[in-house]
Every structure is written in C-alpha cells, then in structure tokens.
Motif scaffolding. Structure first.
Motif, PDB file in Angstrom:
ATOM      1  N   ALA A 254      -8.490   7.631  -3.983  1.00 33.50           N
ATOM      2  CA  ALA A 254      -9.805   8.135  -3.605  1.00 33.50           C
ATOM      3  C   ALA A 254      -9.886   8.249  -2.090  1.00 33.50           C
ATOM      4  O   ALA A 254      -9.494   7.334  -1.362  1.00 33.50           O
ATOM      5  N   ARG A 255     -10.373   9.352  -1.596  1.00 30.79           N
ATOM      6  CA  ARG A 255     -10.513   9.649  -0.163  1.00 30.79           C
ATOM      7  C   ARG A 255      -9.195   9.482   0.586  1.00 30.79           C
ATOM      8  O   ARG A 255      -9.183   9.206   1.775  1.00 30.79           O
ATOM      9  N   HIS A 256      -8.093   9.583  -0.126  1.00 33.45           N
ATOM     10  CA  HIS A 256      -6.796   9.444   0.537  1.00 33.45           C
ATOM     11  C   HIS A 256      -5.781  10.252  -0.262  1.00 33.45           C
ATOM     12  O   HIS A 256      -5.129   9.739  -1.166  1.00 33.45           O
ATOM     13  N   PHE A 257      -5.682  11.520   0.097  1.00 32.88           N
ATOM     14  CA  PHE A 257      -4.719  12.366  -0.616  1.00 32.88           C
ATOM     15  C   PHE A 257      -3.330  12.133  -0.060  1.00 32.88           C
ATOM     16  O   PHE A 257      -3.105  12.244   1.140  1.00 32.88           O
ATOM     17  N   HIS A 258      -2.409  11.759  -0.926  1.00 34.11           N
ATOM     18  CA  HIS A 258      -1.025  11.623  -0.481  1.00 34.11           C
ATOM     19  C   HIS A 258      -0.115  11.900  -1.672  1.00 34.11           C
ATOM     20  O   HIS A 258      -0.520  11.765  -2.823  1.00 34.11           O
ATOM     21  N   ILE A 259       1.107  12.291  -1.336  1.00 31.40           N
ATOM     22  CA  ILE A 259       2.058  12.604  -2.403  1.00 31.40           C
ATOM     23  C   ILE A 259       3.087  11.491  -2.472  1.00 31.40           C
ATOM     24  O   ILE A 259       3.702  11.133  -1.462  1.00 31.40           O
ATOM     25  N   SER A 260       3.218  10.914  -3.662  1.00 31.64           N
ATOM     26  CA  SER A 260       4.254   9.899  -3.875  1.00 31.64           C
ATOM     27  C   SER A 260       5.130  10.392  -5.023  1.00 31.64           C
ATOM     28  O   SER A 260       4.894  11.476  -5.557  1.00 31.64           O
ATOM     29  N   VAL A 261       6.130   9.581  -5.394  1.00 28.31           N
ATOM     30  CA  VAL A 261       6.963   9.968  -6.540  1.00 28.31           C
ATOM     31  C   VAL A 261       6.068  10.146  -7.763  1.00 28.31           C
ATOM     32  O   VAL A 261       6.232  11.077  -8.554  1.00 28.31           O
TER      33      VAL A 261
END
Lengths: 180, 442
Positions: free
Chosen positions: B388-395
């Motif tokens: 939430a409120r933190h878009f990031h791409i992980s595996v």
C-alpha cells in the motif's frame, strides 16, 4: 431568384431497401455520381453504397467536444482559483476531480450541438423547396413505405432516354421524370 | 466502409438467403486451440511454481494474490457469461442468437469455479483478515497483541456475521448453487428447444421464448445480488474497513465488458470456419462493437463516480483505499489503468471502420481482456501492508502474470471443451432465419 426550367432528374421507385441498394451499386458501377437515395428510415447499406459515410460531421463533432471541454474546464479553474476562491473543507482550490463532471457535460452538449447543426449545414438545410416533391409518388411514399433512387440531371453521364432505360432494367415500380 | 461491403457483396453475386451448412458443430481447429491452451497453462504453472520458490515468503503470499486475480477473471467469464445469456433472453435481438452457444459454454465451466473457490477459503489467510482471525475471540487477541488496529478490530467484529469463513462458505454454496441451477436449466432448454418436434412454428417460438424469459428475468436480478456478494467477500474485504455501495455494480459492468470481449473474440475467430462463416454477418459484428462501447463507457462512468463520491466525502474510513492506490508510485499504474482500460477501447470503438474489421476487433478484444486483468491488479495489489502506498516490483510481482495466465488458460481449455460439446448455431429461433438473410448490400 431566377426561375429555372428543365429536368431535375429521374426518380426510380422501389419497394424494398435491398432492391434500392442493388440499384445504387449498379448506378455507381455504370458511372453515375450525382445521385441520391430517399428512404423512410436510415438504411446503413444505402449510405455505404452512396459512399457518404466519410463526411465532415465527425470532425465537427470532435471540434465541438474539444471546445466544450476546454471552455468548461478553464472556466471552472478560473472561477475557483482566481475569480472567487473559496476554501471547501481544506481542499485545494484547483480540485480537478470536481471539475470533471461539468466539463464532461459541456463536452457532450457542444459535441451534440455541433453534430446536429453541422449535419444541417453540410446537408444544405433548411431547404424550403425541393423539386422531388413535385412527384406525387414521392410525396406519398418517401416517408412511409417506398425507397427512391434519383439520378440527377447535372450528372455529365445523364441522358434522358439512356438513363431511363438503365433505370428500367433494374425493375423499379416506376420511373418518373422530375421537373426543376 | 463502403468498400468492405462492396467487395463482399459482389463476390457472392446471389441475392437469396444463405443456407446453413449441414454440420453445425464446432470446427476441428477448436481441438488445436484447446491443446495450445493446455500447453500455456502447464508452462505458466511451472513458472508460477518458480516464482513461489524463488520469491520466499513474499513470493508465496503473492501466489495467492495472483490466484485471486485469475479467480476473479474466470468468475467474470463464467458468472458474467450467465448474466449475458439471461440478458439476451430477456431482451431478444440477433446479437444474442450469435453469442448464445459461446455464452452457454462459459456458463458450463461452473464446476471449475466451484473447485477454484476452495483454495481461497483454505489458504486465504494472507489475503483476508476475516480468514486470519475467524472468531470474535481471535479478533480481540489480535488487537491485544498489536496485530491489527482498533479500526480493523471494530470492522471485523461488526462485519463478522457476513465475513467469517463458515458464513462465506455458505454464501459460496448459494452463489454457485444459483449459477449451477440457472445455468443448467438454460443450457438444457437450449438443446431441447432445437429438438422440439414443433420447431420452426410460431407456437414453438413463443413457448420457448416465454419459458426462457421467465427464468432469465428474475435470474438477472438474483445474479446482481449474488455478484455483489462475491465482490464483497473476495475483493472489498481485502481492506476490512472499506466499503462502497457502488462496488458490486462496477463488477457487474466489468463482467459485461470482459464477457463481451471474449464472446466477440470467439465468434470472430470461429468465423474463418463453418458454421460461423455463414452466420457472423458484418451487421451483427458492428452491433456487438457498439454494445461493447456502451459497456466501456458505463464502466468508466461507475468507476469515476465511485472515486468522485469518495473524494468529495473525504472520510477517514473511505479515502485511504484510494490513497493506497494512488500514492507511492501507484499513480503510474492508476494512470496506465485509466488509459488501458478506458481510453484505448473507447477511442478505438468510436471508429466505424474498426468495428467492421475482423482483425482489428480480434486485437481489441484481446486487449480488453488484458486491460481488465490490469485493472484487477490495481484493485488487488495495493491492498496489503507491504505494498500500500509503495509500488515496487519484486520476484513475487511476477505471480500476477504467471498464476492468472495459467488459471485463465486452463479455464479456456475447459471452455473450448464445452464449446465443442454442442452445435454452434441455434436452429429453433425466429432470428436464425433473419441472420441468414443476405445483408442489403449483398
């Protein structure tokens, strides 16, 4: 206005839209260009046969819509930010989500009016007199149950005898010559 | 556009009604499509397992989130297919005649969805607080231990009657019971209708029309309630505090959007072979395009309406749902969602030429199904504390690609099997004659 004499065109009467569409394609293939179809309700395929789909109404509609959205959005921005700024529950003066709906309404309004009046203008309306109403079968049937194809006399290929023979081989209910 | 009709019309050179081919069953190419779907499903299942293994605990959590995405899309095809089937019975119209068999095939996949619900109920602890803390006592304990905040504890207790594992289980029994009964009846009647000894007579037409209308009319109403329940249980409750009265309706319209995309896609693909080569006319394809445009517009209307109301209200219980989905980089996804889901199909479907073109409609319908999945990603992924409120791409993020593709491909294989199981053209319907009439230009 000078009084005009002569022939407006040859009017062929059909009973079904399918016959009219075929006749229109045939006339197109035979080289006629100045012609018009008259139907009691919109017949999509006839419009395709006449090739009148590519007209400027969509462009006018788009321009009207763009004009509407810009006018409304800028007006709202000007009112809320500069002309009469009011603090509504601490929200920013430039609260664009609230502007969307009026801007959308103006888009629709302007686009709709442009489409309607643009269509009238491009059709040359209003037109208080049209020679075709001189033909009794047209007067009675064009808004009811008849489908008409009119080859206009200003077409270079128009020839009173040959064009009549051409129309008659398409097996219409009747072919009448319409005076100007 | 004139040219397309023109060449088409003159190529045939006859003006009488066309004749249905003797064999109305699905073309053999459907088998090939099904094998391809199964291969895609297998490959992506392996990839999904890799994501789960490489991603660690975060990867495993994401597998369930991706699973929810795939589930909601498959549910949209199956349940939405039933709703569209009932809608075409209630409204009549030639478009419905064309789509009836593909829609029946979609409804026929309901056992798949029944089975697919079980993992959500068993392994959904990472998704839903109501599954993690199933009793009022466990909610109190969680609050004491600081696992949830006071607001969440209050919501969990308040909504406990609807949101607890047993209640949801019972609700799902009702949901799938309804889809199964209504779907089976409509599917069975559709076959019986074609075998009616009086077929082709006004009496038979009226008998079946009234019978299907009566079941479908009430069915559409019940389905909108049922769908709202599914949307609340599996989507809205990702955030236990949040609520929106528009939510069920946005899903209803979203289902119309994706179901039309898939059924039009199926029809156009099938139109290279008989019998769809005979029955899919340009007129109906154009009408279906306009119908899709209506759903695209209604979709943005409701979605924006919900946003505007919540934005204007600015209530502490409501607005965080949007802030979670806009702030911290999510605005990029949100804007792309707006473009993919609405701007692109809207602009494309305005064009007459595109609605008449088979290849372009194929591309656009594929795009719309993708856009619906993308929208679902935006609805699901920001609903968790880590994202939430933190878009990031992980595996783990790749689970949103691998799991849904595997699920949807497997569903497709089932759908194609259902499609093959009956004739593709409905015979005993007054519209069948109309659809065989040549278009005026022919």
């Amino acid at each position: 206005m000078p009084v005009m004499y002569g022939t407006y065109g040859l009017l062929a009467e059909f009973d079904t839209p399918a016959e009219l569409t075929r006749a229109t394609y045939a006339a197109k293939e035979a080289g006629y260009r100045r012609m018009e179809c008259y139907t009691p309700y919109p017949v999509e395929e006839v419009a395709s046969a006449l090739d009148v789909h590519d007209n400027r109404v969509p462009l006018l509609t788009l321009l009207g819509g763009l004009m509407g959205v810009t006018t409304a959005f800028l007006m709202e921005t000007w009112i809320s930010v500069w002309s009469y700024p009011i603090n509504v529950a601490g929200r920013p003066l430039f609260s664009w989500p609230a502007f969307i709906i009026p801007a959308y309404e103006w888009t629709i309004l302007f686009a709709g009016l442009s489409a309607c009046f643009g269509m009238f203008a491009l059709n040359g309306l209003p037109q208080p007199y049209h020679p075709l109403f001189n033909a009794p079968n047209f007067r009675l049937g064009a808004t009811d149950n008849k489908f008409f194809l009119c080859l206009e006399a200003i077409d270079p290929q128009f020839d009173r005898e040959q064009s009549r023979a051409f129309l008659e081989q398409l097996q219409p209910v009747s072919v009448v010559e319409v005076d100007l | 556009m004139a040219h397309a009709i023109d060449t088409h019309g003159h190529a045939h050179g006859h003006h009488g009604p066309r004749v249905l081919p003797a064999d109305l069953s699905a073309p053999p190419v459907v088998n090939l499509w099904r094998s391809r779907a199964l291969i895609v499903a297998a490959v992506f299942a392996v990839l999904a397992a890799l994501v789960g293994l490489l991603g660690g605990p975060n990867g495993a959590a994401h597998i369930m989130r991706g699973y929810l995405l795939g589930y909601m899309i498959c549910f949209a095809f199956c349940g939405g297919g039933l709703c569209m089937l009932m809608l075409q019975y209630v409204t009549g119209g030639k478009w419905g005649l064309l789509l009836r068999r593909p829609l029946e095939a979609m409804v026929g996949t309901v056992p798949y969805l029944m089975v697919a619900t079980i993992p959500l109920l068993l392994f959904g602890k990472g998704l839903y607080l109501w599954e993690r803390f199933p009793t009022i006592a466990s909610v109190h304990d969680a609050l004491k231990n600081g696992l949830i905040n006071e607001g969440q504890a209050h919501s969990l207790s308040w909504k406990h009657a609807m949101l607890n594992p047993w209640s949801v289980f019972v609700q799902m029994l009702v949901v799938y019971g309804f889809i199964f009964v209504w779907g089976s009846l409509l599917r069975r009647w559709s076959l019986q209708r074609d075998l009616d000894p009086n077929r082709g007579t006004m009496k038979s037409y009226d008998y079946w029309r009234i019978k299907t209308e009566n079941l479908s009319g009430i069915g559409v109403l019940i389905y909108s309630i049922i769908l709202t329940i599914v949307a609340i249980d599996f989507m809205m409750s990702l955030d236990i505090n949040w609520y929106s009265t528009m939510f069920g309706l946005t899903f209803l319209v979203g289902q119309g959007y994706v179901v039309l995309a898939l059924s039009v896609h199926t029809s156009i693909r099938l139109s290279k072979w008989e019998p769809f080569a005979t029955i899919l006319r340009k007129t109906e394809q154009y009408d279906l395009g306009k119908f899709m445009l209506a759903f695209v517009m209604l979709n943005i209307y409701l979605t924006f309406g919900q946003f505007l109301i919540i934005w204007s209200g600015n209530q502490a219980e409501e607005i965080p749902w949007y802030l979670n989905r806009i702030r911290g980089g999510w605005w990029v996804i949100c804007s792309l969602d707006f473009i993919f889901h609405w701007v692109v199909p809207f602009m494309m479907l305005l064009s007459r030429r595109l609605k008449y073109s088979r290849s372009k409609m194929l591309a656009l319908t594929t795009w719309m199904i993708f856009a619906r999945c993308f929208d679902m990603f935006w609805l699901i992924e920001p609903g968790f504390p880590d994202t939430a409120r933190h878009f990031h791409i992980s595996v783990g993020t790749f689970a949103y690609l691998t799991v849904p593709v595997a699920m949807i491909a497997l569903w497709m294989a089932y759908y194609l099997t259902q499609l093959k199981s009956r004739a593709l053209v409905v015979v005993n319907d007054p519209h069948t004659v109309e659809i065989l009439e040549p278009e005026h230009a022919h």
